[in-house]
Write a protein that holds these residues in place. Structure first.
Motif, PDB file in Angstrom:
ATOM      1  N   GLN A 208       0.798  -1.237  -0.059  1.00 12.30           N
ATOM      2  CA  GLN A 208      -0.098  -0.079  -0.019  1.00 12.30           C
ATOM      3  C   GLN A 208       0.781   1.274   0.133  1.00 12.30           C
ATOM      4  N   SER A 209       2.071   1.097   0.645  1.00  4.33           N
ATOM      5  CA  SER A 209       3.019   2.283   0.687  1.00  4.33           C
ATOM      6  C   SER A 209       3.346   2.893  -0.641  1.00  4.33           C
ATOM      7  N   LEU A 210       3.424   1.981  -1.631  1.00  4.75           N
ATOM      8  CA  LEU A 210       3.861   2.299  -2.967  1.00  4.75           C
ATOM      9  C   LEU A 210       2.658   3.111  -3.679  1.00  4.75           C
ATOM     10  N   ILE A 211       1.571   2.407  -3.412  1.00  2.00           N
ATOM     11  CA  ILE A 211       0.234   2.878  -4.071  1.00  2.00           C
ATOM     12  C   ILE A 211      -0.084   4.484  -3.547  1.00  2.00           C
ATOM     13  N   ASP A 212       0.090   4.432  -1.964  1.00  2.00           N
ATOM     14  CA  ASP A 212       0.181   5.729  -1.522  1.00  2.00           C
ATOM     15  C   ASP A 212       0.976   7.032  -2.002  1.00  2.00           C
ATOM     16  N   HIS A 213       2.221   6.596  -2.053  1.00  4.58           N
ATOM     17  CA  HIS A 213       3.322   7.457  -2.660  1.00  4.58           C
ATOM     18  C   HIS A 213       2.844   7.840  -4.125  1.00  4.58           C
ATOM     19  N   ALA A 214       2.634   7.124  -4.961  1.00  7.58           N
ATOM     20  CA  ALA A 214       2.363   7.351  -6.192  1.00  7.58           C
ATOM     21  C   ALA A 214       1.184   8.041  -6.365  1.00  7.58           C
ATOM     22  N   THR A 215       0.060   7.821  -5.617  1.00 10.80           N
ATOM     23  CA  THR A 215      -1.303   8.763  -5.490  1.00 10.80           C
ATOM     24  C   THR A 215      -0.861  10.236  -4.956  1.00 10.80           C
ATOM     25  N   GLU A 216       0.105  10.253  -3.576  1.00 10.02           N
ATOM     26  CA  GLU A 216       0.303  11.570  -3.302  1.00 10.02           C
ATOM     27  C   GLU A 216       1.028  12.450  -4.140  1.00 10.02           C
ATOM     28  N   ILE A 217       1.876  12.071  -4.879  1.00  7.62           N
ATOM     29  CA  ILE A 217       2.816  12.714  -5.929  1.00  7.62           C
ATOM     30  C   ILE A 217       2.078  12.936  -7.385  1.00  7.62           C
ATOM     31  N   GLY A 218       1.036  12.110  -7.530  1.00  5.11           N
ATOM     32  CA  GLY A 218       0.352  12.372  -8.801  1.00  5.11           C
ATOM     33  C   GLY A 218       0.823  11.584  -9.992  1.00  5.11           C
ATOM     34  N   ALA A 219       1.499  10.487  -9.494  1.00  5.60           N
ATOM     35  CA  ALA A 219       2.229   9.597 -10.922  1.00  5.60           C
ATOM     36  C   ALA A 219       1.200   8.712 -11.428  1.00  5.60           C
ATOM     37  N   ASP A 220       1.358   8.614 -12.718  1.00  3.63           N
ATOM     38  CA  ASP A 220       0.532   7.688 -13.579  1.00  3.63           C
ATOM     39  C   ASP A 220       0.562   6.368 -13.348  1.00  3.63           C
ATOM     40  N   LEU A 221       0.037   5.907 -12.137  1.00  2.00           N
ATOM     41  CA  LEU A 221       0.290   4.340 -11.671  1.00  2.00           C
ATOM     42  C   LEU A 221      -0.197   3.267 -12.323  1.00  2.00           C
ATOM     43  N   TRP A 222       0.496   2.264 -12.904  1.00  2.00           N
ATOM     44  CA  TRP A 222      -0.150   1.072 -13.613  1.00  2.00           C
ATOM     45  C   TRP A 222       0.228  -0.021 -12.693  1.00  2.00           C
ATOM     46  N   LEU A 223      -0.772  -0.680 -12.307  1.00  2.00           N
ATOM     47  CA  LEU A 223      -0.899  -2.174 -11.468  1.00  2.00           C
ATOM     48  C   LEU A 223      -1.000  -3.437 -12.095  1.00  2.00           C
ATOM     49  N   MET A 224      -0.197  -4.142 -11.751  1.00  2.00           N
ATOM     50  CA  MET A 224      -0.473  -5.402 -12.464  1.00  2.00           C
ATOM     51  C   MET A 224      -1.738  -6.128 -11.639  1.00  2.00           C
ATOM     52  N   GLY A 225      -2.618  -6.461 -12.588  1.00  2.00           N
ATOM     53  CA  GLY A 225      -4.108  -7.038 -12.142  1.00  2.00           C
ATOM     54  C   GLY A 225      -4.976  -5.967 -12.092  1.00  2.00           C
ATOM     55  N   ARG A 226      -4.878  -4.628 -12.040  1.00  2.00           N
ATOM     56  CA  ARG A 226      -5.629  -3.570 -12.489  1.00  2.00           C
ATOM     57  C   ARG A 226      -5.702  -2.986 -13.585  1.00  2.00           C
ATOM     58  N   ASP A 227      -4.318  -2.208 -14.117  1.00  2.00           N
ATOM     59  CA  ASP A 227      -4.433  -1.754 -15.208  1.00  2.00           C
ATOM     60  C   ASP A 227      -3.838  -2.545 -16.454  1.00  2.00           C
ATOM     61  N   PHE A 228      -3.153  -3.706 -16.079  1.00  2.00           N
ATOM     62  CA  PHE A 228      -2.898  -4.623 -17.101  1.00  2.00           C
ATOM     63  C   PHE A 228      -2.430  -6.017 -16.579  1.00  2.00           C
ATOM     64  N   ASN A 229      -2.699  -6.990 -17.336  1.00  2.00           N
ATOM     65  CA  ASN A 229      -2.761  -8.323 -16.896  1.00  2.00           C
ATOM     66  C   ASN A 229      -2.211  -9.343 -17.941  1.00  2.00           C
TER      67      ASN A 229
END
Length: 436
Positions: A208-229
């Protein structure tokens, strides 16, 4: 200070800084400013606990297949320092690197003088990474790939703002520097993300720490299982993500159970960067078919079967254990193992003790390494018991250990060489010398 040979530079840098690992961007940042380092092409930064080298190699191979001129910086090297700097898929020559070592030396002197002090002190990795990046910036490249050395947030390559950042896997390693939980380490890895730019994570169980940091700084986060598979069968596989799909893909030439996750992250990164660096499905197929990377579950031709793998933490050892099981039946498995003392040796052995019949343990040529006797003690604590079909033997170096294993193994057996890069490099060098 100036040297006329690359080997002399490298020997000097081994002891030039008080400590081998000194994370932080303050010192290297000053030298970067003095160098005027900047890139005029897209930069990929690749971090993670395991899979960084494979991800860099596959990303490089696909971009090369698409006709781009690519610079790729990875570490550590196995046989020659030049492996750390590739342009167009080839290691650069000593004479190409030398002017850039000189430029970094001049910049660290200038940066120190600007503060009325001594030249800025840089570690081996910081100095060489700067030199390689300076070379890439001057080479008219279409794209640059930079592999993180340790962590991410405070790693030397993070002085460059990535146009696309990839985090491969997240597990506990280098805990003294990065933290002792996946959440702490995830935050450190996420430090390579940038506001508004693609940030790829191919770990299917993301902290969750990775997701939170990406969200906080406004990065365009691509996650395995959510944005690609990805999904596949024994013959081929398919990738899908954010409105794009690639079907009928061949499996990557790099072997191993985790390579499909790494490959999926690579395709996600290429998809995110398709406007700057368009590639076709055929480029992806060709790159995956051509990619090579020594020492990552690398199976050598001949008998007995020899496998080289730089697995040196529990996460990598678990993948290695699964890969060994997937290989099928061998009467006996011999293992050559040398490893650093600061690694979680008990965690590594937990995944492999029941898969090895004969252990050939070796010392390594660095004070950081565990002695063969220490590894033997850990093996016994892990429950390994000797018998007519199970043994432990100690050796002074990887060459002697491999010779011992080769002398005992039958032609239908297999020999696994794993652990530190020093272990794999020692055996690779020995086999290369025997071949000439």
């Amino acid at each position: 200070m100036q040297f006329k040979q690359l080997a002399d530079w490298l020997q000097h840098l081994e002891t030039a800084h008080p400590v081998g690992i000194d994370i932080g961007l303050g010192r290297i940042g000053k030298v970067r400013e003095a160098l005027g380092l900047r890139f005029d092409c897209p930069v990929f930064t690749v971090g993670g606990t395991n899979g960084k080298g494979s991800t860099c190699a596959m990303l490089e191979a696909v971009l090369l297949a698409a006709g781009y001129k690519v610079g790729c910086h990875t570490s550590p090297h196995l046989l020659a320092f030049n492996e750390r700097a590739r342009i167009g898929g080839k290691s650069v020559a000593d004479e190409v690197l030398l002017p850039h070592f000189e430029a970094v030396e001049a910049a660290r002197v200038a940066a120190g003088a600007a503060e009325s002090g001594a030249p800025v002190s840089l570690t081996y990795f910081e100095f060489t990474a700067l030199a390689i990046m300076h070379l890439f910036a001057a080479s008219g490249l279409d794209s640059v790939i930079l592999e993180v050395g340790l962590g991410g947030r405070l790693d030397a390559v993070n002085i460059v703002d990535a146009d696309c950042a990839i985090v491969t896997s997240i597990d506990i390693d280098h805990a003294a520097y990065l933290g002792d939980t996946r959440e702490k380490i995830g935050f450190e890895k996420a430090g390579i993300f940038r506001t508004g730019y693609p940030a790829i994570c191919s770990d299917p169980v993301v902290p969750q720490s990775l997701i939170d940091h990406a969200t906080e700084i406004g990065a365009d986060l691509w996650l395995m299982g959510r944005d690609f598979n990805c999904q596949g069968d024994k013959q081929q596989w398919a990738w899908a993500g954010r409105g794009r799909r690639y079907a009928g893909l061949c499996y990557p030439a790099l072997r191993g159970a985790n390579q499909l996750l790494n490959t999926s992250g690579v395709i996600a990164a290429l998809s995110a960067m398709r406007l700057q660096l368009p590639v076709s499905a055929q480029h992806i197929r060709n790159g995956l078919a051509w990619v090579e990377l020594p020492g990552r579950f690398q199976t050598l031709a001949g008998r007995p079967t020899v496998i080289l793998d730089v697995a040196h933490n529990p996460h990598a050892a678990a993948a290695l254990g699964q890969n060994l099981e997937n290989m099928g039946f061998f009467p006996y498995t011999h293992a050559v193992l040398g490893v650093m003392r600061d690694k979680d040796l008990a965690g590594i052995l937990r995944h492999l003790t029941d898969k090895i019949d004969h252990w050939h343990l070796c010392d390594l040529p660095t004070p950081r390494a565990a002695k063969a006797e220490e590894i033997e003690q850990a093996l016994r604590v892990a429950g390994f018991k000797e018998s007519p079909d199970a043994s432990i033997t100690r050796y002074p170096d990887p060459t002697a250990a491999f010779s011992g294993a080769a002398g005992r193994a039958g032609e239908n057996d297999r020999i696994l060489v794993f652990g530190s890069f020093y272990t794999v490099a020692g055996v690779m060098g020995y086999r290369k010398s025997k071949a000439h």
